[in-house]
Scaffold this active site. Structure first.
Site, PDB file in Angstrom:
ATOM      1  N   GLU A  18      18.016 -36.049  20.629  1.00  0.00           N
ATOM      2  CA  GLU A  18      19.032 -36.624  21.550  1.00  0.00           C
ATOM      3  C   GLU A  18      20.463 -37.514  21.140  1.00  0.00           C
ATOM      4  OE1 GLU A  18      18.331 -35.680  24.349  1.00  0.00           O
ATOM      5  OE2 GLU A  18      15.696 -36.038  24.643  1.00  0.00           O
ATOM      6  N   HIS A  55      17.089 -45.265  23.457  1.00  0.00           N
ATOM      7  CA  HIS A  55      15.829 -44.391  24.671  1.00  0.00           C
ATOM      8  C   HIS A  55      14.935 -44.841  24.208  1.00  0.00           C
ATOM      9  CE1 HIS A  55      14.027 -41.109  26.933  1.00  0.00           C
ATOM     10  NE2 HIS A  55      14.200 -40.588  25.511  1.00  0.00           N
ATOM     11  N   HIS A  77      10.654 -44.675  25.681  1.00  0.00           N
ATOM     12  CA  HIS A  77       9.824 -43.371  27.213  1.00  0.00           C
ATOM     13  C   HIS A  77       8.704 -45.351  27.514  1.00  0.00           C
ATOM     14  CE1 HIS A  77       9.481 -39.988  24.564  1.00  0.00           C
ATOM     15  NE2 HIS A  77      10.254 -40.157  25.155  1.00  0.00           N
ATOM     16  N   HIS A 103      10.448 -39.390  32.221  1.00  0.00           N
ATOM     17  CA  HIS A 103      10.493 -39.446  30.747  1.00  0.00           C
ATOM     18  C   HIS A 103      11.166 -40.578  30.275  1.00  0.00           C
ATOM     19  CE1 HIS A 103      12.762 -36.715  27.544  1.00  0.00           C
ATOM     20  NE2 HIS A 103      12.405 -38.404  26.739  1.00  0.00           N
TER      21      HIS A 103
HETATM   22  O1  2HA Z   1      11.447 -37.346  20.975  1.00  0.00           O
HETATM   23  O2  2HA Z   1      12.417 -38.825  22.755  1.00  0.00           O
HETATM   24  O3  2HA Z   1      13.494 -37.278  24.652  1.00  0.00           O
HETATM   25  C1  2HA Z   1      12.555 -37.346  21.470  1.00  0.00           C
HETATM   26  C2  2HA Z   1      12.765 -37.822  22.245  1.00  0.00           C
HETATM   27  C3  2HA Z   1      13.140 -36.701  23.579  1.00  0.00           C
HETATM   28 ZN    ZN Z   2      12.576 -39.007  24.964  1.00  0.00          ZN
END
Ligand code: 2HA
Ligand code: ZN
Length: 321
Positions: free
Chosen positions: A116, A140, A142, A211
């Site tokens: 990313e 970022h 999840h 996501h």
């Molecule tokens: O694996 O989170 O968006 C990395 C991520 C891809």
């Molecule tokens: Zn991701």
């Protein structure tokens, strides 16, 4: 100074591990980047190598030319960062055009920066400009509950902002500009990076449907705290909707009770041949209709399936369940 002794590296590692402990980084999920201050680069320059080649970033970020970043490696597990930072992380330098990078430290067993990287760098470019260089962290993760919410709510900035604000009072204070939402797109490329960076002009939080989430902030504490707060609101949301759902039921049972007790009042409606019924012509019904619609504007209704509805058919449906 050794890279691993630097305060910004320690702060980065602590934040990454906090995210792992929250359960937001299964396998190699998520990534974190920090735009290093020039004086911090200076502190660790004895350990920065020149042996790695320049590589294309996959997008162009002229606003970040010559900057240094501490980033997660592609395919690396957050779980391992605290035990093996030199294997999992990298310090990269951007060239003078903002189109290439090279690794100056880390990834000692090989590899490249996060998949990313285009999104991280394009977000950094937007935020550096808009905040006069204050924002330095892009994160970022999840985030479980926020992801779940993208399967339930309409994928709309306004709806998500309102529902997250209503779920916890902290929300409106911690993310006063609201949140942006992107429908499902292929991760890891320039297209999703462009879309995310566009929303980062307006928000500090961008949710990727089905996501995860991206957050931008000044430092590790503020950025982690921001993502944590949004995720907490998303966690509370189902309980809030459940309460509202039962409130709708209570309201409706009152309306139905009034309706039943005032049958006489409504008799003309029932005695008319159906084709002659003109709803708004009958004042009590007009009032009732208006009242029902008002309630609908206030309460989301989640049926037994957990699917989010708003509007008249949704409520009739939920009452029948
Ligand atoms: O694996 O989170 O968006 C990395 C991520 C891809
Ligand atoms: Zn991701």
């Amino acid at each position: 100074m050794k890279v691993l002794d630097a305060e910004f590296v320690q702060g980065y590692i602590r934040m990454a591990n906090d995210g792992w402990e929250q359960g937001w980084h299964e396998r190699n999920g998520g990534n974190l980047s920090y735009r290093i201050k020039p004086e911090e680069v200076d502190e660790v320059k004895e350990e920065l190598g020149f042996d790695k080649p320049w590589q294309p970033i996959g997008t162009s970020v002229p606003g970040l030319a010559g900057e240094y970043f501490l980033v997660t490696g592609s395919g690396k597990y957050f779980r391992n960062i605290i035990v093996d930072p030199e294997v999992c992380l990298a310090i990269i330098e951007l060239d003078e055009t903002g189109t290439n990078y090279r690794i100056r430290w880390g990834l000692v067993e090989g590899g490249r920066p996060t998949s990313e990287l285009p999104t991280h760098l394009m977000n950094h470019e937007v935020k550096k400009k808009l905040t006069n260089g204050k924002h330095r962290v892009i994160y970022h993760a999840h985030t479980t509950n926020t992801i779940a919410l993208t399967f339930v709510l309409p994928l709309d900035d306004k709806v998500f902002t309102r529902e997250l604000w209503e779920s916890a009072t902290g929300g409106a204070v911690v993310f006063p500009d609201g949140v942006g939402v992107i429908g499902w797109m292929v991760p890891g490329g320039r297209d999703i990076a462009v879309k995310t960076a566009e929303l980062m002009k307006k928000y500090d939080v961008v949710i990727w449907a089905h996501h995860g989430m991206f957050c931008s902030g000044e430092d590790f504490d503020l950025t982690f705290g921001l993502l944590h707060t949004v995720e907490k609101s998303a966690e509370i949301h189902p309980a809030v909707v459940k309460q509202k759902h039962s409130a709708v039921h209570t309201q409706y049972s009152h309306i139905i009770a009034v309706f039943v007790h005032c049958r006489k009042l409504f008799r003309p409606f029932f005695s008319y041949p159906f084709f002659r019924v003109r709803f708004p012509d009958i004042p009590p019904l007009q009032f009732l209709f208006y009242f029902v619609l008002q309630i609908h504007q206030q309460f989301p209704v989640v049926g037994n399936t957990g699917i989010y509805h708003r509007g008249f058919p949704a409520t009739v449906f939920s009452l029948l369940q």
